[in-house]
Design a protein around this motif. Structure first.
Motif, PDB file in Angstrom:
ATOM      1  N   SER A   1       0.793  -1.142   0.100  1.00 26.19           N
ATOM      2  CA  SER A   1       0.058  -0.049  -0.164  1.00 26.19           C
ATOM      3  C   SER A   1       0.857   1.368  -0.055  1.00 26.19           C
ATOM      4  O   SER A   1       0.358   2.227  -0.089  1.00 26.19           O
ATOM      5  CB  SER A   1      -0.963   0.012   1.239  1.00 26.19           C
ATOM      6  OG  SER A   1      -0.138  -0.212   2.130  1.00 26.19           O
ATOM      7  N   GLN A   2       2.124   1.084   0.319  1.00 26.55           N
ATOM      8  CA  GLN A   2       3.108   2.397   0.047  1.00 26.55           C
ATOM      9  C   GLN A   2       3.358   2.693  -1.108  1.00 26.55           C
ATOM     10  O   GLN A   2       4.161   3.818  -1.546  1.00 26.55           O
ATOM     11  CB  GLN A   2       4.452   2.175   0.874  1.00 26.55           C
ATOM     12  CG  GLN A   2       3.994   1.560   2.236  1.00 26.55           C
ATOM     13  CD  GLN A   2       3.562   2.783   2.965  1.00 26.55           C
ATOM     14  OE1 GLN A   2       4.095   3.654   3.215  1.00 26.55           O
ATOM     15  NE2 GLN A   2       2.424   2.340   3.966  1.00 26.55           N
ATOM     16  N   MET A   3       2.905   2.016  -2.336  1.00 32.11           N
ATOM     17  CA  MET A   3       3.417   1.904  -3.666  1.00 32.11           C
ATOM     18  C   MET A   3       3.288   3.267  -4.289  1.00 32.11           C
ATOM     19  O   MET A   3       2.078   3.741  -4.363  1.00 32.11           O
ATOM     20  CB  MET A   3       3.161   0.720  -4.520  1.00 32.11           C
ATOM     21  CG  MET A   3       3.743   0.614  -6.013  1.00 32.11           C
ATOM     22  SD  MET A   3       5.215   0.140  -5.768  1.00 32.11           S
ATOM     23  CE  MET A   3       4.957  -1.506  -5.306  1.00 32.11           C
ATOM     24  N   SER A   4       4.322   3.821  -4.688  1.00 34.51           N
ATOM     25  CA  SER A   4       3.912   5.127  -5.659  1.00 34.51           C
ATOM     26  C   SER A   4       4.419   5.097  -6.859  1.00 34.51           C
ATOM     27  O   SER A   4       3.937   5.651  -7.555  1.00 34.51           O
ATOM     28  CB  SER A   4       4.609   6.253  -4.872  1.00 34.51           C
ATOM     29  OG  SER A   4       5.956   6.516  -5.544  1.00 34.51           O
ATOM     30  N   SER A   5       5.277   3.961  -7.196  1.00 39.19           N
ATOM     31  CA  SER A   5       5.626   3.912  -8.757  1.00 39.19           C
ATOM     32  C   SER A   5       5.696   2.609  -9.022  1.00 39.19           C
ATOM     33  O   SER A   5       6.736   1.874  -8.590  1.00 39.19           O
ATOM     34  CB  SER A   5       6.762   4.713  -8.708  1.00 39.19           C
ATOM     35  OG  SER A   5       7.365   4.744 -10.129  1.00 39.19           O
ATOM     36  N   LEU A   6       4.989   2.211 -10.130  1.00 37.45           N
ATOM     37  CA  LEU A   6       4.898   0.712 -10.441  1.00 37.45           C
ATOM     38  C   LEU A   6       5.080   0.583 -11.799  1.00 37.45           C
ATOM     39  O   LEU A   6       4.141   1.188 -12.708  1.00 37.45           O
ATOM     40  CB  LEU A   6       3.628   0.125  -9.796  1.00 37.45           C
ATOM     41  CG  LEU A   6       3.118  -1.304 -10.174  1.00 37.45           C
ATOM     42  CD1 LEU A   6       4.143  -2.186  -9.379  1.00 37.45           C
ATOM     43  CD2 LEU A   6       1.930  -1.610  -9.769  1.00 37.45           C
ATOM     44  N   ASP A   7       6.031  -0.001 -12.248  1.00 35.53           N
ATOM     45  CA  ASP A   7       6.438  -0.039 -13.594  1.00 35.53           C
ATOM     46  C   ASP A   7       6.436  -1.605 -14.095  1.00 35.53           C
ATOM     47  O   ASP A   7       7.350  -2.338 -13.731  1.00 35.53           O
ATOM     48  CB  ASP A   7       7.509   0.604 -14.209  1.00 35.53           C
ATOM     49  CG  ASP A   7       7.779   0.824 -15.615  1.00 35.53           C
ATOM     50  OD1 ASP A   7       7.049  -0.136 -16.221  1.00 35.53           O
ATOM     51  OD2 ASP A   7       8.436   1.313 -16.070  1.00 35.53           O
ATOM     52  N   LEU A   8       5.490  -2.239 -14.732  1.00 35.19           N
ATOM     53  CA  LEU A   8       5.531  -3.715 -14.891  1.00 35.19           C
ATOM     54  C   LEU A   8       5.435  -3.871 -16.477  1.00 35.19           C
ATOM     55  O   LEU A   8       5.224  -4.925 -17.156  1.00 35.19           O
ATOM     56  CB  LEU A   8       4.351  -4.321 -14.572  1.00 35.19           C
ATOM     57  CG  LEU A   8       4.209  -4.126 -12.952  1.00 35.19           C
ATOM     58  CD1 LEU A   8       3.097  -4.941 -12.340  1.00 35.19           C
ATOM     59  CD2 LEU A   8       5.557  -4.781 -12.266  1.00 35.19           C
ATOM     60  N   SER A   9       5.787  -2.772 -17.365  1.00 33.98           N
ATOM     61  CA  SER A   9       5.538  -2.659 -18.661  1.00 33.98           C
ATOM     62  C   SER A   9       6.617  -3.581 -19.328  1.00 33.98           C
ATOM     63  O   SER A   9       7.623  -3.889 -18.894  1.00 33.98           O
ATOM     64  CB  SER A   9       5.722  -1.297 -19.014  1.00 33.98           C
ATOM     65  OG  SER A   9       7.217  -0.687 -18.891  1.00 33.98           O
ATOM     66  N   TYR A  10       6.197  -3.775 -20.792  1.00 32.65           N
ATOM     67  CA  TYR A  10       7.037  -4.623 -21.534  1.00 32.65           C
ATOM     68  C   TYR A  10       7.337  -5.758 -21.085  1.00 32.65           C
ATOM     69  O   TYR A  10       8.692  -6.132 -21.217  1.00 32.65           O
ATOM     70  CB  TYR A  10       8.222  -3.626 -22.135  1.00 32.65           C
ATOM     71  CG  TYR A  10       7.882  -2.406 -22.849  1.00 32.65           C
ATOM     72  CD1 TYR A  10       7.524  -2.624 -24.156  1.00 32.65           C
ATOM     73  CD2 TYR A  10       7.473  -1.350 -22.113  1.00 32.65           C
ATOM     74  CE1 TYR A  10       7.018  -1.325 -24.831  1.00 32.65           C
ATOM     75  CE2 TYR A  10       7.212  -0.327 -22.906  1.00 32.65           C
ATOM     76  CZ  TYR A  10       6.969  -0.247 -24.063  1.00 32.65           C
ATOM     77  OH  TYR A  10       6.579   0.698 -24.898  1.00 32.65           O
ATOM     78  N   ASN A  11       6.662  -6.674 -20.615  1.00 35.69           N
ATOM     79  CA  ASN A  11       6.861  -8.174 -20.500  1.00 35.69           C
ATOM     80  C   ASN A  11       5.804  -8.761 -20.924  1.00 35.69           C
ATOM     81  O   ASN A  11       5.234  -8.307 -21.841  1.00 35.69           O
ATOM     82  CB  ASN A  11       6.603  -8.268 -18.697  1.00 35.69           C
ATOM     83  CG  ASN A  11       7.987  -7.633 -18.040  1.00 35.69           C
ATOM     84  OD1 ASN A  11       8.890  -8.345 -18.424  1.00 35.69           O
ATOM     85  ND2 ASN A  11       7.661  -6.693 -17.436  1.00 35.69           N
ATOM     86  N   HIS A  12       5.548 -10.292 -20.541  1.00 38.88           N
ATOM     87  CA  HIS A  12       4.441 -10.845 -21.141  1.00 38.88           C
ATOM     88  C   HIS A  12       3.476 -11.203 -20.079  1.00 38.88           C
ATOM     89  O   HIS A  12       2.995 -12.212 -19.904  1.00 38.88           O
ATOM     90  CB  HIS A  12       5.087 -12.199 -21.562  1.00 38.88           C
ATOM     91  CG  HIS A  12       6.195 -11.863 -22.733  1.00 38.88           C
ATOM     92  ND1 HIS A  12       5.895 -12.039 -23.827  1.00 38.88           N
ATOM     93  CD2 HIS A  12       7.579 -12.090 -22.213  1.00 38.88           C
ATOM     94  CE1 HIS A  12       7.309 -11.519 -24.613  1.00 38.88           C
ATOM     95  NE2 HIS A  12       8.256 -11.705 -23.681  1.00 38.88           N
ATOM     96  N   LEU A  13       3.015 -10.128 -19.211  1.00 40.31           N
ATOM     97  CA  LEU A  13       2.155 -10.304 -18.281  1.00 40.31           C
ATOM     98  C   LEU A  13       0.776 -10.181 -18.759  1.00 40.31           C
ATOM     99  O   LEU A  13       0.491  -9.522 -19.620  1.00 40.31           O
ATOM    100  CB  LEU A  13       2.637  -9.321 -17.254  1.00 40.31           C
ATOM    101  CG  LEU A  13       4.064  -9.287 -16.441  1.00 40.31           C
ATOM    102  CD1 LEU A  13       4.496  -8.349 -15.915  1.00 40.31           C
ATOM    103  CD2 LEU A  13       4.100 -10.599 -15.695  1.00 40.31           C
ATOM    104  N   GLU A  14      -0.155 -10.645 -17.822  1.00 41.53           N
ATOM    105  CA  GLU A  14      -1.685 -10.448 -17.878  1.00 41.53           C
ATOM    106  C   GLU A  14      -2.079 -10.143 -16.628  1.00 41.53           C
ATOM    107  O   GLU A  14      -1.746 -10.322 -15.460  1.00 41.53           O
ATOM    108  CB  GLU A  14      -2.087 -11.449 -18.502  1.00 41.53           C
ATOM    109  CG  GLU A  14      -1.943 -12.896 -17.801  1.00 41.53           C
ATOM    110  CD  GLU A  14      -2.499 -14.103 -18.379  1.00 41.53           C
ATOM    111  OE1 GLU A  14      -2.511 -13.960 -19.657  1.00 41.53           O
ATOM    112  OE2 GLU A  14      -3.199 -14.993 -17.827  1.00 41.53           O
TER     113      GLU A  14
END
Ligand SMILES: *[C@@H]1O[C@H](CO)[C@@H](O)[C@H](O)[C@H]1NC(C)=O
Ligand SMILES: *[C@@H]1O[C@H](CO)[C@@H](O)[C@H](O)[C@H]1NC(C)=O
Ligand SMILES: *[C@@H]1O[C@H](CO)[C@@H](O)[C@H](O)[C@H]1NC(C)=O
Length: 972
Positions: free
Chosen positions: A168-181
């Protein structure tokens, strides 16, 4: 240019080390605490769990290096807080940051990784490594203090774990350019408790859902990037109201709809990137209130209406792309205020009016694209102040007047496209050549005549990559071409170049030329040319419609499309031609080529789409070598002297749409073995020596897509093969397909250092039907057009009453003339409501002409002459338009337009003629006056699109430079 734009965008992103808050160090301690032993061993274990592989496919960033190499206990190095990429809390020594981006880490990671024991971690950056398709471990939730997590482009796969939502402290989340769903949990659940989020980047995560409204509650959001997430549904308008949002990027979500709100609030929005979505509606005037905007990208959306002049208030704009919408009206002259603008793209809209002279203020412009609109007038002289301009695309408008000479002062021009305009006058080509940076020049069909002055020193001139000089009134090959070695495409079509191709031409840009178009000139000879032609990368060679003689040149083996149609080439086809093993289009039509076809034609088996050998004098039988897996779509063997059997192996070409054997000497029975081809729409067998009955037994699955079926001028016997239409694919008569044509499209992209050119080839089947002197010219065959020509055979028996009930609703043309048909004209013909032409002449039909045929309101041509019909001719509607020779040779017919008046008894008492009575009329084959002449040909449309590719931004900027609709070539 490209990469600098890219860099600018990211320059402000802070390297995370510099964002660390300095915590006051207690004054009594001057020594920074050493790292904790257990954390050190977690780090070492973490390091050990990966291989370090120094390779671009693991970490592509040029500044990548293996940071963990410094993680070692050797030497005086045991303080893990001093290790590369490790950040410790200055007061207590706990590891609070790990920055291992671009560190050549390769290997899997799972929930038991020691990484997740570093519970004090606040910032974790593993971007640009290769985690070998690992899932994001659910134990990531152990790191409850995480505020920054960056896993971009590091080869993670699978579902993003719900546990992430506990951070819940997360301020910056970058999960881009993977093969995620993101399936379960949904995006909404994943972020609902991440209320501190400032940056969220899920680009390329497969989300496949609507954008949850809850995003509009994340009031801290400053950047939201959801590029290419397969989003759909309506975009929550509340997101535009987020008070801190600076970057919004939802590019490439074609299913995403939405509209722009009325911006009556202060907004810090800097980047609004909606390109390639289905956002629609108007651009509200209030967009002018978003004074912080630096970038607007609305390319390829569904926006319409006027471009509000308030856009001119956005004086911070650097990048504006409104291309590929349907904006109309003028370009606002307020754009002259956008003095920071470097990129302006308004192409492919419906804009009209002139270029506002105030655009001359935009001295920072590097790219200006206005192509394919309806702009007119002259190019304002002042535009030539734009000395930074590197790309100028004005193609496909109605610009007139002379090309202003000051254009030649734009020394930074790299790409200039003025093609397809209405300019006038004469321009010296040398002036373009003196623009030293110009590598791409397209003047085709722009209206000017080029004069080429050959006196200048050729060796120091520009090296072109793309040169389009079609329709420029050239009368010879420009000599300076001889020194070009970087040329990728060369378009000299539709000029006045006569005579022989100069010898030096065979040395031009041998390593680079991919497209050569010399079509529509007056070339008579290729002179001494190398065999094969020397260009090692040649993909398209088009020399159609010249006057070339001699033997057929053999192009480079790399060739994809080989067009030599409409010349005077003679002799046999060399076996060498079969070395073009990637060939997709082979068009040798309309020449004087002879001899038999090389047996090796099957070499093209895997790649060939179109084979056109029409109108030559080829002979012998056709090789039986077509293979399974063939991609052939259209084959035209017509108007040659082929003999023998039809090639059975064509039954393996399951993609075939059109097959034309007409006007040859094939001697065979009906090719019912083609009946399983699921897509065959045209089958033309006209004028051969084909014979025998046509079995429609088991017709159920035969010829499911057939719609142009021409058997005329053969010796087929037995009953009419109408049963093929009994169970046919009803989709072929879909009204939805009314606007499509039987055609084949193929395209080829020439990739250049900064521009791409798309050559788009469209082959369609034009068709001329001459019926009773009325020429019906079907330039293309519409998908719904249906024509049956069974004329001039020996079909006998009845025309079944059921004909009107067959799946032939779209039938436009029916020709059964010159057979031995008996019986009545079926009333049910009235059901063929689209019939335009009906020819039943020269048979042995008897009885009356059914009155119901007057219901055929599209019927333009009707012929029942030379039968044994009796009684009154139906009157009214179309029947009032048919001439008397439509009915002649039926002595017992009466009424207008014949002169014979009907007796009252004849009106009420039709008496069928018996077949006996008709014998004296003799064989139908004695009538030679025939009728329907069908010429089939390939028509050719070549389109050229220049694409502007700035690869770092991954844009598909395509500049259409030719409509090239003018290059529709009728080859009949
Ligand atoms: C991701 O990494 C690959 C190779 O490691 C690289 O080719 C690609 O350009 C990177 N993509 C982005 C968007 O950074
Ligand atoms: C994540 O890391 C990449 C590569 O270092 C960087 O370009 C990107 O801006 C980072 N993302 C965020 C949200 O900081
Ligand atoms: C978010 O927090 C609420 C309240 O604490 C909780 O009920 C809910 O389950 C949390 N959602 C997720 C996805 O963890």
């Amino acid at each position: 240019m490209a990469s600098s734009l890219y860099c600018l965008k990211f320059v402000y992103l802070l390297s995370f080390l510099s964002t660390i808050h300095l915590v006051a160090v207690p004054s009594f301690s001057f020594v920074q605490p050493l790292c904790h032993g257990h954390e050190r061993s977690y780090l070492l274990q973490f390091k050990e769990s990966f291989a370090i592989i120094n390779n671009k496919s693991i970490s592509f960033d040029p500044s990548a290096y293996p940071k963990v190499a410094s993680w070692t206990l050797e030497g005086n190095n045991s303080d893990c807080c001093s290790w590369d990429g490790v950040e410790c809390d200055k007061s207590n020594g706990h590891v609070i940051g790990l920055d291992l981006n671009s560190s050549y880490l390769y290997g899997s990671i799972n929930s038991s990784s020691s990484l997740f024991n570093l519970v004090h971690l606040q910032r974790l950056n593993l971007a640009d490594n290769h985690f070998n398709h690992s899932q994001i471990p659910s134990t990531v939730s152990n790191l409850s203090k995480l505020t920054y997590l960056n896993l971009t482009n590091s080869t993670f796969s699978g579902q993003i774990p719900l546990e992430l939502s506990q951070l819940s402290q997360m301020s910056s989340l970058d999960l881009s350019y993977n093969h995620l769903e993101i399936k379960n949990p949904s995006l909404g659940r994943l972020v609902e408790n991440l209320t501190c989020l400032e940056n969220l980047d899920l680009s390329l995560v497969s989300i496949i859902s609507i954008v949850p409204n809850i995003l509009a509650n994340l009031s801290s959001l400053t950047s939201l990037r959801l590029y290419d997430c397969k989003l759909h549904g309506e975009f929550p308008v509340g997101i535009f109201k987020l008070p801190n949002l600076r970057v919004l990027n939802v590019r490439k979500n074609k299913g995403l709809t939405g509209y722009l709100p009325d911006f009556q609030w202060k907004s810090p929005l800097e980047e609004m990137i909606l390109a390639n979505t289905s956002f629609s509606g108007k651009l509200p005037a209030s967009v002018g209130n978003l004074g912080s905007l630096t970038e607007i990208d609305m390319r390829r959306c569904n926006f319409s209406g006027l471009i509000p002049s308030s856009l001119g208030n956005l004086t911070n704009l650097n990048y504006l792309d409104l291309s590929l919408n349907t904006f109309e009206g003028h370009i606002p002259s307020s754009f002259g205020n956008l003095i920071k603008l470097s990129f302006l793209h308004l192409a492919e809209n419906e804009l009209n009016g002139t270029i506002p002279f105030k655009l001359a203020n935009l001295t920072q412009l590097t790219h200006l694209f206005l192509y394919y609109n309806h702009l007119s007038g002259q190019i304002p002289f002042g535009l030539m102040n734009l000395t930074k301009l590197s790309s100028l695309g004005l193609a496909g408008n109605h610009f007139a007047g002379e090309i202003p000479s000051s254009i030649f002062n734009l020394e930074n021009l790299e790409a200039l496209d003025l093609s397809a305009n209405n300019f006038a006058g004469v321009v010296e080509f040398d002036k373009f050549v003196k623009l030293r940076k110009l590598t791409s020049l397209h003047l085709s069909d722009c209206g000017v005549s080029l004069i080429i002055n050959e006196t200048s020193d050729n060796t120091t001139l520009t090296k072109f990559q793309n040169l389009g000089l079609g329709s420029c009134n050239l009368s010879k090959f420009p000599n300076y071409l001889a020194n070009q070695d970087e040329l990728k495409w060369l378009h000299l079509a539709t000029n006045n170049i006569h005579g022989q191709v100069p010898e030096w031409f065979w040395n031009v840009s041998k390593e680079n030329l991919e497209v050569i178009d010399l079509s529509e000139n007056f070339l008579t000879s290729l002179g001494q040319y190398p065999v094969p032609l020397p260009w090692t990368r040649l993909a398209i060679l088009d020399i159609t419609s010249n006057r070339l003689q001699g033997s057929l040149p053999i192009p480079s083996f790399s060739t994809l499309e080989y067009h030599v149609s409409n010349n005077s080439f003679t002799g046999k086809i060399s076996e060498l031609i079969c070395n073009m093993s990637s060939l997709q289009v082979l068009d040798l039509s309309i020449n004087n080529l002879s001899g038999s076809l090389p047996q090796c034609l099957h070499n093209f088996g895997d790649s060939l789409l179109i084979l056109d050998l029409r109108r030559n004098t080829f002979e012998g039988s056709i090789p039986q070598t077509w293979t399974n897996g063939s991609k052939l779509l259209m084959i035209n063997f017509s108007q040659n002297k082929f003999q023998g059997l039809l090639p059975r192996s064509l039954a393996k070409c399951i993609m075939l749409k059109a097959l034309d054997f007409s006007n040859n000497q094939f001697n065979d029975t009906f090719p019912s073995w083609l009946g399983n081809l699921p897509n065959l729409k045209l089958l033309i067998l006209r004028s051969n020596k084909l014979y025998g009955p046509i079995s429609t037994h088991k017709a159920k699955y035969k010829f499911p897509s057939l719609q142009i079926f021409d058997l005329s001028y053969n010796s087929f016997t037995g009953s009419l093969p109408l049963k093929f239409f009994q169970y046919s694919n009803s989709s072929r008569f879909d009204s939805a397909s009314h606007l499509t044509y039987i055609e084949v499209n193929s395209s080829f992209i020439v990739q250049n250092s900064f521009q791409n050119y798309l050559w788009n080839l469209q082959y369609s089947y034009p068709m001329i039907m001459t019926n009773k002197g009325v020429v019906t010219d079907y330039k293309k065959v519409q998908e719904f057009f249906i024509a049956l020509d069974f004329s001039s055979n020996r079909f006998d028996g009845d025309i079944l009453e059921s004909i009107g009930n067959l799946n032939l609703k779209g039938l436009c043309l029916l020709n059964l003339s010159n057979n031995i048909l008996i019986g009545h004209i079926p009333q049910s013909l009235k059901n063929l409501v689209n019939l335009e032409s009906l020819d039943l002449s020269q048979n042995k039909l008897f009885g009356e002409i059914p009155q119901q045929l007057t219901q055929l309101t599209f019927l333009e041509s009707f012929n029942v002459s030379h039968n044994h019909l009796v009684g009154p001719i139906p009157q009214g509607k179309q029947f009032n338009t048919f001439p008397s020779n439509s009915f002649e040779g039926n002595p017992r017919l009466c009424g207008s337009p014949l002169t014979k008046k009907c007796e009252s008894s004849e009106v009420s008492l039709p008496s069928p003629t018996t077949p006996e009575e008709s014998k004296d009329l003799g064989s139908p084959f004695q009538f030679g006056w025939k009728i329907v002449l069908i010429g089939y040909g390939f028509g050719l449309v070549v389109g050229v699109i220049i694409g502007q590719v700035v690869s770092a931004r991954n844009h598909d900027w395509l500049i259409k430079t030719f409509g090239m609709r003018k290059l529709v070539r009728r080859l009949i």
